[in-house]
Scaffold this motif. Structure first.
Motif, mmCIF file in Angstrom:
data_model
loop_
_atom_site.group_PDB
_atom_site.id
_atom_site.type_symbol
_atom_site.label_atom_id
_atom_site.label_comp_id
_atom_site.label_asym_id
_atom_site.label_seq_id
_atom_site.Cartn_x
_atom_site.Cartn_y
_atom_site.Cartn_z
ATOM 1 N N ARG A 234 -48.503 91.127 -19.216
ATOM 2 C CA ARG A 234 -47.202 91.095 -18.532
ATOM 3 C C ARG A 234 -46.138 91.050 -19.618
ATOM 4 N NH1 ARG A 234 -47.422 86.227 -14.440
ATOM 5 N NH2 ARG A 234 -45.198 86.503 -14.800
ATOM 6 N N LEU A 235 -45.739 92.225 -20.047
ATOM 7 C CA LEU A 235 -44.788 92.296 -21.164
ATOM 8 C C LEU A 235 -43.380 92.022 -20.666
ATOM 9 C CD1 LEU A 235 -46.266 95.457 -22.894
ATOM 10 C CD2 LEU A 235 -46.695 93.066 -23.438
ATOM 11 N N SER A 236 -42.579 91.407 -21.520
ATOM 12 C CA SER A 236 -41.177 91.188 -21.183
ATOM 13 C C SER A 236 -40.362 91.312 -22.460
ATOM 14 C CB SER A 236 -40.985 89.796 -20.571
ATOM 15 O OG SER A 236 -40.948 88.829 -21.607
ATOM 16 N N PRO B 103 -40.784 79.134 -21.889
ATOM 17 C CA PRO B 103 -41.192 80.172 -20.932
ATOM 18 C C PRO B 103 -41.581 81.484 -21.605
ATOM 19 C CG PRO B 103 -38.929 79.450 -20.551
ATOM 20 C CD PRO B 103 -39.353 78.872 -21.833
ATOM 21 N N LEU B 104 -42.410 81.421 -22.627
ATOM 22 C CA LEU B 104 -42.969 82.621 -23.245
ATOM 23 C C LEU B 104 -44.439 82.698 -22.873
ATOM 24 C CD1 LEU B 104 -41.551 82.442 -26.892
ATOM 25 C CD2 LEU B 104 -40.747 83.852 -25.022
ATOM 26 N N GLU B 105 -44.899 83.911 -22.635
ATOM 27 C CA GLU B 105 -46.326 84.112 -22.414
ATOM 28 C C GLU B 105 -46.951 84.532 -23.733
ATOM 29 O OE1 GLU B 105 -47.894 83.465 -19.571
ATOM 30 O OE2 GLU B 105 -45.998 82.887 -18.669
ATOM 31 N N ARG C 142 -38.815 89.034 -23.825
ATOM 32 C CA ARG C 142 -38.790 87.761 -24.544
ATOM 33 C C ARG C 142 -39.424 87.850 -25.935
ATOM 34 N NH1 ARG C 142 -38.293 83.700 -20.513
ATOM 35 N NH2 ARG C 142 -36.266 84.221 -19.659
ATOM 36 N N GLY D 122 -49.407 75.477 -16.898
ATOM 37 C CA GLY D 122 -49.911 76.844 -16.761
ATOM 38 C C GLY D 122 -50.428 77.413 -18.061
ATOM 39 N N ASP E 156 -45.796 87.828 -24.899
ATOM 40 C CA ASP E 156 -44.497 87.859 -25.589
ATOM 41 C C ASP E 156 -44.679 87.489 -27.052
ATOM 42 O OD1 ASP E 156 -43.179 88.297 -23.117
ATOM 43 O OD2 ASP E 156 -43.232 86.154 -22.708
ATOM 44 N N ARG F 22 -41.627 76.962 -16.086
ATOM 45 C CA ARG F 22 -41.369 76.329 -17.385
ATOM 46 C C ARG F 22 -39.901 76.469 -17.820
ATOM 47 N NH1 ARG F 22 -46.580 78.344 -19.369
ATOM 48 N NH2 ARG F 22 -45.479 79.973 -20.511
ATOM 49 N N PRO G 111 -50.897 78.395 -12.210
ATOM 50 C CA PRO G 111 -50.307 79.187 -13.289
ATOM 51 C C PRO G 111 -49.598 80.482 -12.870
ATOM 52 C CG PRO G 111 -52.676 79.554 -13.212
ATOM 53 C CD PRO G 111 -52.381 78.508 -12.185
ATOM 54 N N MET H 85 -48.487 83.754 -16.727
ATOM 55 C CA MET H 85 -49.757 83.141 -17.177
ATOM 56 C C MET H 85 -50.913 83.920 -16.591
ATOM 57 S SD MET H 85 -51.888 80.906 -18.311
ATOM 58 C CE MET H 85 -53.599 80.863 -17.791
ATOM 59 N N ILE H 86 -51.976 84.022 -17.349
ATOM 60 C CA ILE H 86 -53.124 84.785 -16.886
ATOM 61 C C ILE H 86 -54.010 83.932 -15.996
ATOM 62 C CG2 ILE H 86 -53.411 86.474 -18.699
ATOM 63 C CD1 ILE H 86 -55.577 83.912 -19.399
ATOM 64 N N ARG I 272 -44.242 80.986 -15.979
ATOM 65 C CA ARG I 272 -43.109 81.336 -16.821
ATOM 66 C C ARG I 272 -41.801 80.845 -16.190
ATOM 67 N NH1 ARG I 272 -42.388 86.507 -20.245
ATOM 68 N NH2 ARG I 272 -44.005 87.461 -19.013
#
Lengths: 261, 302
Positions: A10-12, A106-108, A14, B51, A111, B75, B68, A1-2, B72
């Motif tokens: 923050r790449l992943s 849990p995805l940003e 996902r 978050g 993602d 969650r 936050p 999270m920003i 990730r």
């Protein structure tokens, strides 16, 4: 999270789950989707190519329909990626709230947007491939070098998907996208050498428009279809890559501002 | 470990303070209710807990992790039932669960193995292949609940889970939520239905204008904040009657054509009412709604 709007992405891996979700929807409607993506560009390519082409002598060293075929691959790639990143992504982000559901998992946002970016490029690759098959079928390209068009299509799709995601982040409703088409996509199509060689444009216009991403795609695709190695290929690839990265970062900041406030 | 700890949370939008110094902690295996009128800051508080937005100040720890910053990871062990339906309309029931499970990094085989159990829990057994558009509102809500459980979370956030449902559907959801706490799951629930809060929540926090006004068990709140007996008197003449008989109660409020008498000892009031045959009334125990109205006022919220 920003914690800040401008935090680095923050790449992943996902993003792949997002891509898979879109692919599963697409698979249910694959045939009409491919036909839809194929029909419009083909009608233009064959109608103008053979109709107008019969009035023209050779254009830039080939028949007009072969000249136009290269432009059509690029323009339809642009259109497919743009439609996906505007209308389809907007449906998922704003109307169906699919993105909201993803962000609760849990995805940003990174993602989700990377998944959308690569998905839009994938769709443009599918539509580009379909046109390429027709081009080979008509004998408008014969060299194996023409297969080098595939990575160019993917890269072009990425660049226009990233640009589209910027517009998506700013759009209050679907109507907003008309401005983008009228003010950017249509002029881009006419100024990038899709229908006629750019050398026909006034020199000043040629210079100013050099930054348009579609120009670089056309300058890679046209020689490849002819079986030639494009001049300054590295430069064109670098421009498309740079546009992709820069536009994606801008789109990410704007979308954070929209959704994560 | 307390699965959710919120300390001095503040969230501002420009000059507007949506959440203003909210603190609470939730015990594992309990249902914690955030109660408040529309616009009180409930949903914003939930978004901070997950978050999804960064607070101006204050801290949140979800599943022991700072949010936050580590949202990730936090969650991964949380489930969410959002206020507005966001199921995938293009998918069947089972596909909705499969696709959502992938967002948690679960393997397809593991998700598929869980689907019958999840659907059974949600009262949707055998509906795997049903297209989403064929489901009723109550069925969609239950599917959303099943979807929130796809990762077998320790804590589930529910934002107004029964808004817009008919009584049958609400009762079914309530029963399922009770089954979850019985299994040791922690629930965070926002609602403005007092009967829902009273039935489900072990602990409640009342929020208004972004501030946490009070917290405790439903019974504690009733005992602490309100007289135990309520007599409601209805009718055109009720307001006038209340003017003269108000002193018979500890507190009296008039709203439209209804007078509310809050009292510890209702006998004198009931005696007076028996000699006023034109008035209808009910006599009942004080409930959470009385507390809520006392704490947040009677004015309409938009």
């Amino acid at each position: 999270m920003i914690v800040s709007l401008y935090a680095p992405p923050r790449l992943s891996s996902r993003w792949f789950a997002v891509w898979q979700r879109n692919f599963l929807v697409w698979r249910k409607m694959a045939l009409p989707s491919i036909l839809g993506n194929l029909a419009d560009p083909l009608i233009y390519m064959l109608g103008l190519g053979y109709g107008l082409g019969s009035l023209l002598p050779e254009v830039a060293g080939s028949s007009y329909v072969a000249f136009l075929a290269a432009g059509t691959v690029c323009a339809s790639t642009m259109n497919a990626a743009t439609f996906e990143a505007l209308y389809s992504a907007f449906s998922r982000m704003h109307v169906q709230k699919t993105w909201e559901a993803m962000l609760n998992a849990p995805l940003e946002l990174e993602d989700v947007m990377l998944g959308e970016l690569i998905w839009a490029a994938t769709k443009s690759l599918l539509s580009g491939c379909a046109i390429l098959v027709v081009i080979f079928g008509l004998g408008l390209a014969t060299s194996p070098l023409a297969l080098g068009v595939l990575p160019v299509i993917l890269l072009t799709g990425l660049a226009f998907a990233a640009l589209g995601l910027i517009i998506n982040a700013l759009a209050p409703s679907y109507d907003f996208f008309m401005y983008y088409f009228t003010l950017f996509i249509t002029p881009t199509t006419l100024l990038s050498g899709v229908f006629f060689p750019r050398e026909q444009l006034p020199e000043a216009v040629q210079g100013v428009t050099q930054i348009l991403p579609l120009i670089h795609a056309v300058q890679l695709v046209r020689p490849l279809l002819r079986g030639e190695v494009p001049a300054q290929a590295g430069l064109h690839v670098a421009v498309l890559l740079a546009i992709t990265v820069a536009a994606f970062l801008v789109a990410l900041v704007l979308t954070r501002r929209r959704l994560l406030r | 470990m307390q699965p959710l700890v919120v300390d001095s949370l503040v969230k501002r939008y420009g000059d507007f303070t949506a959440v203003d110094g909210v603190s609470f902690a939730v015990e594992p295996g309990t249902c914690f209710g955030l109660l408040g009128p529309n616009g009180a800051g409930k949903t914003t508080t939930l978004r901070c807990c997950l978050g999804l937005t960064a607070p101006a100040s204050g801290t949140v720890r979800l599943n022991g992790l700072p949010v936050p910053e580590s949202a990730r990871e936090a969650r991964l062990q949380a489930g969410v039932v959002p206020q507005f339906d966001n199921l995938d309309p293009d998918f069947t029931v089972a596909e909705n669960l499969l696709v959502y499970g992938r967002y948690f990094g679960l393997a397809d085989a593991a998700i598929r193995a869980r689907i019958p159990e999840l659907l059974d829990f949600a009262g949707l057994a055998g509906k795997e292949k049903a297209p989403l558009r064929s489901l009723s509102g109550g069925m969609k809500r239950r599917l959303t609940l099943a979807r929130a459980l796809v990762n077998d979370p320790d804590i589930v956030f529910l934002d107004e889970p029964t808004t817009g449902l008919d009584p049958q559907a609400r009762h079914l959801i309530w029963e399922r939520l009770k089954a979850l706490t019985a299994r040791g799951k922690t629930l965070i629930l926002t609602t403005h239905f007092m009967d829902e809060a009273e039935r489900l929540c072990h602990q409640l926090a009342v929020i208004d204008h972004g501030k946490l006004i009070t917290q405790g068990s439903p019974q504690e709140l009733i005992v602490t904040h309100i007289e135990p007996q309520v007599v409601e008197v209805f009718g055109e003449d009720a307001p006038r009657w209340a003017e003269t008989h108000g002193p018979l109660a500890d507190r009296c409020e008039v709203s439209g054509e209804t007078a509310f008498f809050y009292c510890r000892e209702p006998a004198p009031l009931l005696a007076a009412l028996s000699s006023a045959p034109g008035l209808r009334y009910i006599h009942r125990a004080a409930n959470l709604e009385d507390v809520f109205i006392k704490l947040t006022g009677r004015e309409l919220r938009d």
